[in-house]
Design an enzyme around this catalytic site. Structure first.
Site, mmCIF file in Angstrom:
data_model
loop_
_atom_site.group_PDB
_atom_site.id
_atom_site.type_symbol
_atom_site.label_atom_id
_atom_site.label_comp_id
_atom_site.label_asym_id
_atom_site.label_seq_id
_atom_site.Cartn_x
_atom_site.Cartn_y
_atom_site.Cartn_z
ATOM 1 C CE LYS A 289 46.987 43.176 28.493
ATOM 2 N NZ LYS A 289 46.150 42.139 29.056
ATOM 3 C CD GLU A 373 39.475 31.091 37.349
ATOM 4 O OE1 GLU A 373 38.601 31.816 37.875
ATOM 5 O OE2 GLU A 373 40.464 31.551 36.748
ATOM 6 N NE ARG A 401 38.561 33.581 42.988
ATOM 7 C CZ ARG A 401 38.743 34.690 42.291
ATOM 8 N NH1 ARG A 401 38.287 34.779 41.075
ATOM 9 N NH2 ARG A 401 39.384 35.696 42.831
HETATM 10 C C1 LIG Z 1 41.087 33.929 39.211
HETATM 11 C C2 LIG Z 1 42.107 34.268 38.176
HETATM 12 N N1 LIG Z 1 42.092 33.607 36.991
HETATM 13 C C3 LIG Z 1 43.020 33.907 36.045
HETATM 14 C C4 LIG Z 1 43.963 34.863 36.260
HETATM 15 C C5 LIG Z 1 45.045 35.112 35.232
HETATM 16 N N2 LIG Z 1 44.972 36.482 34.686
HETATM 17 C C6 LIG Z 1 45.775 37.457 35.121
HETATM 18 S S1 LIG Z 1 45.492 38.908 34.379
HETATM 19 C C7 LIG Z 1 44.285 38.245 33.423
HETATM 20 C C8 LIG Z 1 43.579 39.107 32.430
HETATM 21 C C9 LIG Z 1 43.047 40.345 33.059
HETATM 22 O O1 LIG Z 1 42.471 41.173 32.089
HETATM 23 P P1 LIG Z 1 42.061 42.633 32.499
HETATM 24 O O2 LIG Z 1 41.430 42.624 33.824
HETATM 25 O O3 LIG Z 1 41.266 43.200 31.384
HETATM 26 O O4 LIG Z 1 43.428 43.397 32.657
HETATM 27 P P2 LIG Z 1 44.465 43.875 31.530
HETATM 28 O O5 LIG Z 1 45.680 43.037 31.707
HETATM 29 O O6 LIG Z 1 43.839 43.700 30.181
HETATM 30 O O7 LIG Z 1 44.731 45.300 31.841
HETATM 31 C C10 LIG Z 1 44.118 36.881 33.697
HETATM 32 C C11 LIG Z 1 43.169 35.995 33.021
HETATM 33 C C12 LIG Z 1 43.955 35.499 37.521
HETATM 34 N N3 LIG Z 1 44.876 36.416 37.844
HETATM 35 N N4 LIG Z 1 43.019 35.196 38.429
#
Ligand SMILES: Cc1ncc(C[n+]2csc(CCOP(=O)(O)OP(=O)(O)O)c2C)c(N)n1
Length: 627
Positions: A289, A373, A401
């Site tokens: 990342k 959630e 959710r």
């Molecule tokens: C239902 C929901 N909860 C929380 C989020 C906030 N959120 C956006 S990206 C993320 C982390 C995603 O991690 P990953 O899938 O590993 O992607 P990366 O950014 O590490 O590539 C979160 C918690 C969201 N988009 N949707």
């Protein structure tokens, strides 16, 4: 392979569609990756956005577009915050500077923005379900394109992703899943699956051995049944020796990986092979990342979603003042010092919700459940049943959710769970999928739930203290993104179910919810300067509402205007309208809020203005009432 040297930016200049990617050799693709990184940094440092995730998927995106034939083949990006590179190479390079701005391109995939965006995302963990649905539709219609879902290891912690894996694995449907594993959600990823992936990541020995073994078996002349059985047994024993259980294979996927997500050649070769498979396939890709920008590699959590910053120093240009999230987090720490029963829950948003200080001070009373959630809410119900005082901090949009968990597990049982609902109202740049404008309406349908809306940071503190220490039963406090300021005038202590008159007047009543109270005050000043006397009410409790206060003011002015940063129907505004009409008062009630359609991205003040919810817009609507 060509050894032509390109001027910087020269390759990117030539790329307008994935066909242009297909023409490039690996040296050129590697150079293009560097050019894209520079372009990403130059743009996102000005607009703000999800820089770290995008820096991490540059090579993966190029490899995918080299192998697949979009838009015929469909790529579904989970969450969708990592689609900047995809946008840049699918014809949106020239408008990329408008990212996340009103009338500009969205920070998430949108089918109405480009035919290359196969499915709208924003909320996590939906991609595998959507991809499986599209793949099944393809099969039913007798078509043959490839459907791919790209999901991060963070998004994989969401329950929906598990549900979809469970279904897809046994389906025999041709489906390609790319697991983009960087060990990070926003912060380091949590949970058993994450630990498992980490073990797979650091112990690739099994896979290498397995691949060599498969090659050996393939090279053998056709063997008899008994020999094949024996080889099968040896393979199984070796597998359980090196890795206790192979999660994805057990679920029914053909598994490839883990492979280097920054090596385009390796990815192209594996994806080519994966694409030919008949059933569901999972390609596990390891990425870093923030790749290529040292500040983001060192602090991928800070650079996950960031405001405009200086490239040379990695510093945010306008550090924010004390916001509602930190006011909430600090106050909760203060209360937790006094009351050992207070526990806090986040669904992968420790920093966003302001819970970092709580996590550090009370680690045993803090639970990060991953992007889950629904689980977070029922976990809170269990904690409440067990006799402690759970506070669940979730953004308004993500709490959608957990509607049934709030209703079925918490509210019907009248459990004392405090919902700290952050990012209510217009959230700005993240746009349609992230707006916190539906919570009042959906919470209004939940039995036994008290709903509070602070108009100032001090009120948030007071409400939290009341909710945690005094209230019995479920209670929600909804507060906005960003910082707020106090409203001049004397302060009335918080009392259950009571609102306050901020200013008395005689011609019209303005009821401002949450931060809209400030804007209502500005609108009132404009109206007063034109001779219209305004009474201003801060309702504080959206439920149970202060009926007496509303009715008394309605009788006095004959005109009530509810101003809310939420959709108009089904919430507090509808309640007030009904209340007034049921009493058959000679009064009118007007609700100023948002239409019940998706509300686009853009700076908050501009979006509010567009929907007539700035001071001038409110004044205009109210003046109409006097015609
Ligand atoms: C239902 C929901 N909860 C929380 C989020 C906030 N959120 C956006 S990206 C993320 C982390 C995603 O991690 P990953 O899938 O590993 O992607 P990366 O950014 O590490 O590539 C979160 C918690 C969201 N988009 N949707």
């Amino acid at each position: 392979m060509s050894d032509k040297v390109y001027r910087h930016g020269e390759l990117l200049e030539k790329v307008n569609s994935p066909d242009d990617i297909k023409k490039l050799n690996y040296t050129e693709l590697n150079q293009l990756s560097e050019e894209i990184r520079k372009f990403l940094l130059e743009t996102v440092s000005k607009t703000g956005g999800h820089i770290a995730s995008n820096l991490g998927v540059v090579e993966l995106t190029l490899a995918l577009h080299k192998v697949l034939n979009a838009p015929r083949d469909k790529i579904i990006w989970d969450v969708g915050h990592q689609t900047y590179v995809h946008k840049i190479i699918t014809g949106r390079k020239d408008v990329f500077g408008t990212l996340r701005q009103l009338n500009g391109i969205s920070g998430f995939p949108r089918t109405d923005e480009s035919p290359y965006d196969a499915f709208n995302t924003g909320h996590s963990s939906t991609s595998i379900s959507a991809a499986l649905g599209m793949a099944r539709a393809r099969d039913l219609k007798g078509e043959t394109y490839t459907v791919a879902a790209v999901i991060g290891d963070g998004a994989l912690t969401g329950g929906m992703a598990f549900e979809a894996l469970n279904d897809a694995g046994m389906s025999r449907t041709k489906l390609l899943i790319i697991l983009n594993d960087n060990g990070m959600s926003i912060a380091p990823n949590v949970g058993g699956l994450s630990r498992y992936l980490n073990r797979v990541r650091v112990r690739p020995l099994y896979y290498r051995t397995r691949e060599s073994m498969q090659a050996f078996i393939d090279s053998l002349p056709r063997t008899g049944k008994r020999v094949r059985k024996l080889i099968h047994k040896i393979k199984g024993a070796m597998k359980s020796m090196l890795i206790p259980s192979m999660f994805f294979e057990e679920l029914g996927f053909r598994y490839f990986g883990p492979i280097d997500g920054h090596n385009i050649k390796e990815m192209v070769s594996v994806l080519e092979q994966a694409k030919t498979m008949k059933g569901p396939v999972l390609v596990h890709v390891k990425t870093v990342k923030g790749k290529g920008y040292s500040f983001a590699e060192d602090k991928p959590d800070i650079f996950h979603g960031i405001a405009p910053f200086e490239i040379e120093t990695g510093q945010v240009l306008k550090p924010g003042s004390l916001n509602y999230s930190s006011v909430f987090g600090n106050k909760l720490c203060e209360l937790a010092q006094k009351d050992n029963d207070i526990v806090a829950i986040t669904a992968a948003m420790t920093d966003g919700t302001g819970l970092r200080p709580f996590k550090e001070a009370f680690s045993k009373r803090f639970f990060d459940v991953g992007i889950a959630e629904q689980h977070a809410v029922t976990l809170a119900a269990g904690l409440a049943m067990g006799g402690v005082k759970p506070v669940v901090a979730i953004y308004s949009t993500f709490l959608q959710r957990a509607y049934d968990q709030i209703l079925h597990d918490v509210a019907l049982q009248k459990l004392k769970v405090v919902f700290a609902i952050d990012r209510c109202g217009i959230v700005g740049d993240d746009g349609e999928t992230h707006q916190g404008i539906y919570d009042i309406s959906y919470l209004y349908t939940i039995p036994n739930l008290a709903i509070l809306s602070p108009a100032t940071p001090n009120e948030l503190e007071e409400m939290l203290e009341y909710a945690v220490l005094k209230h019995q039963g479920p209670i929600a406090i909804r507060y906005p993104r960003g910082s707020g300021h106090e409203i001049p005038g004397s302060h009335t202590p918080l009392e259950f179910g009571k609102g306050v008159v901020v200013k008395e007047g005689k011609d019209v009543t303005l009821i401002g919810i949450g931060y809209m109270l400030n804007i209502a005050c500005e609108a009132a000043e404009l109206l007063e300067s034109e001779g219209i006397s305004c009474e201003i009410i801060n309702p504080r409790f959206l439920r149970p509402a202060d009926d007496d206060l509303i009715l008394e003011s309605a009788r006095k002015t004959g005109k009530v205007v509810v101003i809310q940063d939420a959709i108009k129907n089904g919430g507090f505004g509808s309640y007030a309208t009904e209340l007034i009409s049921n009493k058959e008062l000679n009064a009118r009630c007007l609700v100023l809020g948002l239409p019940d359609k998706g509300i686009e991205h853009g700076e908050k003040s501009l979006v509010l203005r567009k929907y007539g919810l700035d001071a001038a817009g409110i004044k205009k609507s109210i003046k109409e009432m006097f015609k």
